[in-house]
Design an enzyme around this catalytic site. Structure first.
Site: not given
Ligand code: ASP
Length: 354
Positions: A38, A51, A117-118, A190, A311
Protein backbone atom coordinates in the site's frame (compact mmCIF):
# COMPACT_ATOMS: atom_id res chain seq x y z
CA UNK A 1 26.87 43.05 -24.72
CA UNK A 2 27.91 39.72 -23.21
CA UNK A 3 29.76 40.06 -19.95
CA UNK A 4 32.29 37.63 -18.59
CA UNK A 5 31.15 36.04 -15.33
CA UNK A 6 32.60 37.59 -12.24
CA UNK A 7 35.49 35.23 -11.33
CA UNK A 8 35.24 35.40 -7.49
CA UNK A 9 31.50 34.50 -7.65
CA UNK A 10 32.19 31.57 -9.97
CA UNK A 11 34.84 30.25 -7.58
CA UNK A 12 32.50 30.70 -4.61
CA UNK A 13 29.69 28.89 -6.45
CA UNK A 14 31.96 26.00 -7.35
CA UNK A 15 33.23 25.79 -3.79
CA UNK A 16 29.63 25.57 -2.48
CA UNK A 17 28.80 22.81 -5.00
CA UNK A 18 31.93 20.82 -4.08
CA UNK A 19 31.20 21.23 -0.34
CA UNK A 20 27.58 20.09 -0.84
CA UNK A 21 28.72 17.03 -2.82
CA UNK A 22 31.30 16.20 -0.12
CA UNK A 23 28.65 16.60 2.61
CA UNK A 24 26.30 14.23 0.73
CA UNK A 25 29.19 11.73 0.42
CA UNK A 26 29.66 11.91 4.21
CA UNK A 27 26.05 10.94 4.89
CA UNK A 28 25.27 7.27 5.62
CA UNK A 29 24.33 5.33 2.49
CA UNK A 30 20.89 3.72 2.80
CA UNK A 31 19.55 1.43 0.07
CA UNK A 32 15.77 1.21 -0.24
CA UNK A 33 14.61 -2.16 -1.57
CA UNK A 34 11.03 -1.84 -2.77
CA UNK A 35 8.59 -4.77 -2.91
CA UNK A 36 5.23 -2.99 -3.40
CA UNK A 37 2.37 -2.81 -0.88
CA UNK A 38 0.00 0.00 0.00
CA UNK A 39 2.93 2.35 0.58
CA UNK A 40 3.27 2.21 -3.22
CA UNK A 41 -0.47 1.90 -3.79
CA UNK A 42 -2.54 4.16 -6.05
CA UNK A 43 -6.30 4.74 -6.08
CA UNK A 44 -8.20 4.33 -9.36
CA UNK A 45 -9.36 7.96 -9.07
CA UNK A 46 -8.80 10.58 -6.40
CA UNK A 47 -11.29 10.19 -3.57
CA UNK A 48 -12.45 6.75 -4.71
CA UNK A 49 -12.21 3.86 -2.29
CA UNK A 50 -9.96 0.96 -3.22
CA UNK A 51 -6.49 0.97 -4.69
CA UNK A 52 -3.92 -1.24 -6.35
CA UNK A 53 -0.97 -2.09 -4.12
CA UNK A 54 2.54 -1.79 -5.53
CA UNK A 55 1.66 0.62 -8.38
CA UNK A 56 4.28 3.31 -7.74
CA UNK A 57 8.02 3.03 -8.38
CA UNK A 58 10.73 3.34 -5.75
CA UNK A 59 11.80 6.70 -7.21
CA UNK A 60 8.38 8.25 -6.67
CA UNK A 61 8.27 6.94 -3.08
CA UNK A 62 11.63 8.57 -2.36
CA UNK A 63 10.54 11.82 -4.04
CA UNK A 64 7.38 11.94 -1.88
CA UNK A 65 9.34 12.10 1.38
CA UNK A 66 11.26 15.38 1.24
CA UNK A 67 14.16 15.90 3.65
CA UNK A 68 15.45 12.34 3.53
CA UNK A 69 18.43 13.55 1.52
CA UNK A 70 19.55 15.48 4.63
CA UNK A 71 19.83 12.32 6.74
CA UNK A 72 21.14 9.78 4.23
CA UNK A 73 22.43 9.26 0.74
CA UNK A 74 19.63 7.16 -0.70
CA UNK A 75 19.59 4.78 -3.61
CA UNK A 76 16.68 2.56 -4.54
CA UNK A 77 16.08 -0.82 -6.17
CA UNK A 78 12.81 -2.42 -7.19
CA UNK A 79 12.80 -6.04 -6.00
CA UNK A 80 9.09 -6.69 -6.72
CA UNK A 81 5.84 -4.76 -7.21
CA UNK A 82 3.24 -6.82 -5.39
CA UNK A 83 0.64 -6.56 -2.68
CA UNK A 84 2.16 -8.50 0.21
CA UNK A 85 -0.78 -10.91 0.21
CA UNK A 86 1.09 -12.31 -2.82
CA UNK A 87 4.46 -12.52 -1.06
CA UNK A 88 6.21 -15.74 -2.03
CA UNK A 89 9.45 -17.70 -1.71
CA UNK A 90 10.89 -16.36 -4.95
CA UNK A 91 10.71 -12.77 -3.67
CA UNK A 92 11.89 -13.79 -0.18
CA UNK A 93 14.99 -15.50 -1.53
CA UNK A 94 15.76 -12.66 -3.94
CA UNK A 95 15.27 -10.02 -1.23
CA UNK A 96 17.36 -11.82 1.40
CA UNK A 97 20.19 -12.51 -1.03
CA UNK A 98 20.29 -8.93 -2.33
CA UNK A 99 20.18 -7.51 1.21
CA UNK A 100 23.05 -9.76 2.35
CA UNK A 101 25.06 -8.82 -0.75
CA UNK A 102 24.58 -5.08 -0.18
CA UNK A 103 25.22 -5.24 3.56
CA UNK A 104 28.52 -7.05 2.98
CA UNK A 105 29.93 -4.02 1.15
CA UNK A 106 31.48 -1.16 3.16
CA UNK A 107 29.63 1.37 0.95
CA UNK A 108 26.22 0.42 2.41
CA UNK A 109 25.30 1.48 5.97
CA UNK A 110 21.73 0.26 6.17
CA UNK A 111 18.73 -1.05 4.27
CA UNK A 112 15.07 -0.12 4.18
CA UNK A 113 12.56 -2.56 2.71
CA UNK A 114 9.21 -1.11 1.61
CA UNK A 115 6.53 -3.78 1.98
CA UNK A 116 2.80 -4.31 2.22
CA UNK A 117 1.52 -4.62 5.76
CA UNK A 118 -0.44 -7.89 5.31
CA UNK A 119 2.57 -10.22 5.53
CA UNK A 120 5.17 -7.69 6.67
CA UNK A 121 5.67 -9.52 9.97
CA UNK A 122 6.51 -12.76 8.13
CA UNK A 123 9.10 -11.17 5.82
CA UNK A 124 10.60 -9.21 8.72
CA UNK A 125 11.03 -12.37 10.82
CA UNK A 126 12.35 -14.33 7.83
CA UNK A 127 15.02 -11.67 7.19
CA UNK A 128 15.76 -11.49 10.93
CA UNK A 129 16.79 -15.15 10.78
CA UNK A 130 18.81 -15.16 7.53
CA UNK A 131 20.48 -11.72 7.28
CA UNK A 132 24.16 -11.97 8.20
CA UNK A 133 24.97 -8.42 9.20
CA UNK A 134 24.56 -6.19 12.24
CA UNK A 135 23.80 -3.15 10.08
CA UNK A 136 20.23 -1.85 10.36
CA UNK A 137 17.58 -3.48 8.16
CA UNK A 138 14.23 -1.74 8.53
CA UNK A 139 10.90 -2.78 7.04
CA UNK A 140 8.26 -0.16 6.45
CA UNK A 141 4.76 -0.04 5.01
CA UNK A 142 1.70 2.13 5.22
CA UNK A 143 -1.98 1.68 5.83
CA UNK A 144 -3.13 4.34 3.39
CA UNK A 145 -2.17 4.41 -0.29
CA UNK A 146 0.20 7.06 -1.61
CA UNK A 147 -2.69 8.80 -3.41
CA UNK A 148 -5.01 9.08 -0.38
CA UNK A 149 -6.00 12.43 1.12
CA UNK A 150 -3.65 11.86 4.03
CA UNK A 151 -1.07 9.18 3.24
CA UNK A 152 1.03 7.80 6.09
CA UNK A 153 3.74 6.35 3.82
CA UNK A 154 6.05 9.37 3.38
CA UNK A 155 6.65 9.96 7.11
CA UNK A 156 6.91 6.22 7.77
CA UNK A 157 9.57 6.02 5.03
CA UNK A 158 11.38 9.09 6.36
CA UNK A 159 11.50 7.54 9.84
CA UNK A 160 12.61 4.16 8.46
CA UNK A 161 15.50 5.81 6.59
CA UNK A 162 16.44 7.64 9.81
CA UNK A 163 16.62 4.32 11.68
CA UNK A 164 18.60 2.65 8.88
CA UNK A 165 21.08 5.55 8.93
CA UNK A 166 21.48 5.55 12.70
CA UNK A 167 24.50 3.63 14.11
CA UNK A 168 22.48 3.14 17.33
CA UNK A 169 20.19 0.79 15.39
CA UNK A 170 23.06 -1.63 14.69
CA UNK A 171 22.75 -5.00 16.35
CA UNK A 172 18.97 -4.80 16.84
CA UNK A 173 18.25 -7.38 14.15
CA UNK A 174 15.59 -6.57 11.60
CA UNK A 175 13.24 -3.84 12.77
CA UNK A 176 9.95 -2.37 11.61
CA UNK A 177 8.89 1.28 11.62
CA UNK A 178 5.19 2.09 11.66
CA UNK A 179 3.23 5.12 12.80
CA UNK A 180 6.21 6.60 14.74
CA UNK A 181 6.91 3.31 16.54
CA UNK A 182 9.93 1.01 16.22
CA UNK A 183 9.45 -2.74 16.61
CA UNK A 184 11.58 -5.91 16.61
CA UNK A 185 10.79 -8.28 13.74
CA UNK A 186 10.14 -11.20 16.11
CA UNK A 187 7.59 -9.28 18.15
CA UNK A 188 5.53 -7.34 15.64
CA UNK A 189 1.99 -8.31 14.71
CA UNK A 190 -0.68 -6.73 12.50
CA UNK A 191 -3.81 -6.43 14.61
CA UNK A 192 -6.25 -4.22 12.74
CA UNK A 193 -7.51 -4.36 9.16
CA UNK A 194 -7.41 -0.60 8.49
CA UNK A 195 -6.24 1.47 11.49
CA UNK A 196 -2.95 3.37 11.20
CA UNK A 197 -1.96 1.97 14.60
CA UNK A 198 -2.30 -1.61 13.39
CA UNK A 199 1.10 -2.92 14.49
CA UNK A 200 1.80 -3.86 18.06
CA UNK A 201 4.18 -6.16 19.91
CA UNK A 202 1.68 -7.91 22.17
CA UNK A 203 4.08 -9.84 24.39
CA UNK A 204 7.14 -7.67 24.86
CA UNK A 205 6.26 -4.17 23.72
CA UNK A 206 8.00 -2.02 21.15
CA UNK A 207 11.74 -1.35 20.88
CA UNK A 208 11.33 2.39 20.80
CA UNK A 209 10.09 5.20 18.64
CA UNK A 210 11.13 6.78 15.37
CA UNK A 211 9.71 10.27 15.58
CA UNK A 212 10.37 12.79 12.79
CA UNK A 213 13.74 11.23 12.12
CA UNK A 214 14.80 10.96 15.77
CA UNK A 215 15.30 7.43 17.06
CA UNK A 216 14.41 6.67 20.69
CA UNK A 217 15.37 3.20 21.95
CA UNK A 218 14.01 1.83 25.20
CA UNK A 219 14.18 -1.94 24.68
CA UNK A 220 16.48 -4.46 22.97
CA UNK A 221 15.73 -7.89 21.47
CA UNK A 222 17.09 -10.79 23.50
CA UNK A 223 16.51 -13.74 21.14
CA UNK A 224 19.10 -14.87 18.58
CA UNK A 225 18.95 -13.09 15.24
CA UNK A 226 21.01 -12.06 12.17
CA UNK A 227 24.72 -12.47 12.99
CA UNK A 228 24.01 -14.93 15.83
CA UNK A 229 21.51 -17.00 13.81
CA UNK A 230 22.64 -20.47 12.69
CA UNK A 231 19.92 -20.44 10.00
CA UNK A 232 21.03 -19.59 6.52
CA UNK A 233 20.06 -19.65 2.86
CA UNK A 234 23.49 -20.77 1.65
CA UNK A 235 22.95 -23.25 -1.17
CA UNK A 236 19.17 -23.19 -0.66
CA UNK A 237 17.07 -23.36 -3.85
CA UNK A 238 13.66 -23.92 -2.24
CA UNK A 239 12.07 -23.86 1.19
CA UNK A 240 10.13 -26.86 2.53
CA UNK A 241 6.34 -26.83 2.52
CA UNK A 242 4.77 -26.04 5.89
CA UNK A 243 1.01 -25.59 6.26
CA UNK A 244 -1.00 -23.86 8.97
CA UNK A 245 -4.11 -25.66 10.20
CA UNK A 246 -6.71 -23.58 12.03
CA UNK A 247 -8.42 -25.06 15.07
CA UNK A 248 -12.06 -24.41 16.05
CA UNK A 249 -15.04 -26.03 17.74
CA UNK A 250 -16.01 -29.34 16.04
CA UNK A 251 -12.77 -29.53 14.03
CA UNK A 252 -11.89 -32.97 12.71
CA UNK A 253 -8.64 -34.24 11.22
CA UNK A 254 -9.47 -33.53 7.56
CA UNK A 255 -7.32 -30.42 7.14
CA UNK A 256 -4.34 -32.07 8.84
CA UNK A 257 -4.64 -35.10 6.58
CA UNK A 258 -4.93 -32.82 3.53
CA UNK A 259 -1.71 -31.03 4.50
CA UNK A 260 0.13 -34.34 4.85
CA UNK A 261 -1.27 -35.52 1.50
CA UNK A 262 -0.08 -32.25 -0.11
CA UNK A 263 3.48 -33.06 0.98
CA UNK A 264 3.87 -30.81 4.03
CA UNK A 265 7.11 -31.44 5.90
CA UNK A 266 5.72 -29.48 8.80
CA UNK A 267 2.34 -28.40 10.17
CA UNK A 268 1.70 -25.44 12.45
CA UNK A 269 -1.44 -25.70 14.53
CA UNK A 270 -3.21 -22.35 14.96
CA UNK A 271 -4.71 -23.79 18.09
CA UNK A 272 -7.50 -22.57 20.31
CA UNK A 273 -6.34 -21.12 23.65
CA UNK A 274 -2.98 -22.49 24.72
CA UNK A 275 -2.37 -24.31 21.41
CA UNK A 276 -5.20 -26.81 21.85
CA UNK A 277 -7.41 -28.67 19.40
CA UNK A 278 -10.25 -31.21 19.43
CA UNK A 279 -9.31 -34.84 20.08
CA UNK A 280 -9.83 -35.84 16.41
CA UNK A 281 -7.53 -33.03 15.29
CA UNK A 282 -4.86 -33.88 17.89
CA UNK A 283 -5.10 -37.55 16.83
CA UNK A 284 -4.53 -36.55 13.19
CA UNK A 285 -1.56 -34.37 14.22
CA UNK A 286 -0.10 -37.25 16.25
CA UNK A 287 -0.46 -39.55 13.21
CA UNK A 288 1.31 -36.92 11.06
CA UNK A 289 4.13 -36.61 13.62
CA UNK A 290 4.54 -40.42 13.60
CA UNK A 291 5.10 -40.18 9.82
CA UNK A 292 7.92 -37.65 10.37
CA UNK A 293 5.96 -34.45 9.75
CA UNK A 294 7.08 -31.87 12.34
CA UNK A 295 4.08 -30.54 14.27
CA UNK A 296 4.33 -27.16 16.02
CA UNK A 297 1.57 -26.04 18.35
CA UNK A 298 0.85 -22.30 18.23
CA UNK A 299 -2.26 -20.32 19.09
CA UNK A 300 -4.87 -18.33 17.21
CA UNK A 301 -5.36 -16.10 20.29
CA UNK A 302 -2.86 -13.40 19.28
CA UNK A 303 -0.74 -13.10 22.41
CA UNK A 304 0.74 -15.19 25.20
CA UNK A 305 2.99 -18.22 25.37
CA UNK A 306 2.19 -21.76 24.18
CA UNK A 307 4.28 -23.84 26.59
CA UNK A 308 5.12 -27.54 26.39
CA UNK A 309 3.10 -30.29 28.08
CA UNK A 310 0.33 -28.20 29.68
CA UNK A 311 -2.91 -29.67 28.26
CA UNK A 312 -1.23 -31.55 25.41
CA UNK A 313 1.45 -34.16 26.13
CA UNK A 314 4.08 -32.91 23.69
CA UNK A 315 6.75 -35.29 24.97
CA UNK A 316 4.62 -38.35 24.21
CA UNK A 317 3.16 -37.08 20.93
CA UNK A 318 6.44 -35.67 19.57
CA UNK A 319 5.16 -32.10 19.18
CA UNK A 320 6.99 -28.77 19.38
CA UNK A 321 5.57 -25.77 21.30
CA UNK A 322 5.82 -22.39 19.53
CA UNK A 323 6.12 -20.37 22.77
CA UNK A 324 5.40 -16.71 21.77
CA UNK A 325 5.51 -17.17 18.01
CA UNK A 326 2.14 -16.73 16.35
CA UNK A 327 1.23 -19.31 13.65
CA UNK A 328 2.56 -17.30 10.70
CA UNK A 329 5.89 -16.61 12.43
CA UNK A 330 6.12 -20.21 13.69
CA UNK A 331 5.73 -21.28 10.05
CA UNK A 332 8.68 -19.08 9.01
CA UNK A 333 10.97 -20.51 11.70
CA UNK A 334 9.85 -24.08 11.06
CA UNK A 335 10.57 -23.81 7.32
CA UNK A 336 14.10 -22.56 7.98
CA UNK A 337 14.65 -25.09 10.80
CA UNK A 338 13.60 -27.93 8.48
CA UNK A 339 16.50 -27.01 6.19
CA UNK A 340 18.75 -28.17 9.06
CA UNK A 341 16.87 -30.96 10.81
CA UNK A 342 13.52 -32.76 11.20
CA UNK A 343 14.24 -33.76 14.81
CA UNK A 344 11.48 -32.30 17.06
CA UNK A 345 13.77 -31.86 20.09
CA UNK A 346 16.30 -29.91 18.02
CA UNK A 347 13.52 -27.81 16.48
CA UNK A 348 12.14 -27.12 19.98
CA UNK A 349 15.61 -25.81 20.91
CA UNK A 350 15.39 -23.42 17.97
CA UNK A 351 11.95 -22.22 19.07
CA UNK A 352 13.41 -21.68 22.55
CA UNK A 353 16.31 -19.60 21.17
CA UNK A 354 14.84 -17.67 18.22
N1 ASP B 1 -2.77 -5.61 0.90
C1 ASP B 1 -1.75 -4.64 1.18
C2 ASP B 1 -0.41 -5.32 1.20
O1 ASP B 1 -0.10 -6.00 2.12
C3 ASP B 1 -2.05 -3.94 2.45
C4 ASP B 1 -1.00 -2.96 2.91
O2 ASP B 1 0.07 -2.83 2.38
O3 ASP B 1 -1.28 -2.29 3.92
O4 ASP B 1 0.33 -5.17 0.29
Amino acid sequence: MNRLPNTPFVILGLAILVAAAAAAEDLPHVVVLATGGTIAGAQPAEGDPGYKAGSLSIDSLIAAAPGMDKIARITGEQIASIGSQDMNDEVWLKLARRANQLLATPEVDGIVVTHGTDTLEETAYFLNLVIKSDKPVVLVGSMRPATSTSPDGPLNLYNAVAVAADPAARGLGVTVVSNDDLFAAREIQKTNTTDLQTFISPNRGQLGEAYYGKVWLFNRPINRHTTSSELSLDGVEALPRVDIVYSHANADGTMVEAAVAAGAKGIVLAGVGDGNATKPMVDALAAAAKKGVVVVRSSRVGSGIVRRNIEVDDDTLGFVASLELNPQKARVLLRLALLETAEPAEIQRMFDEY
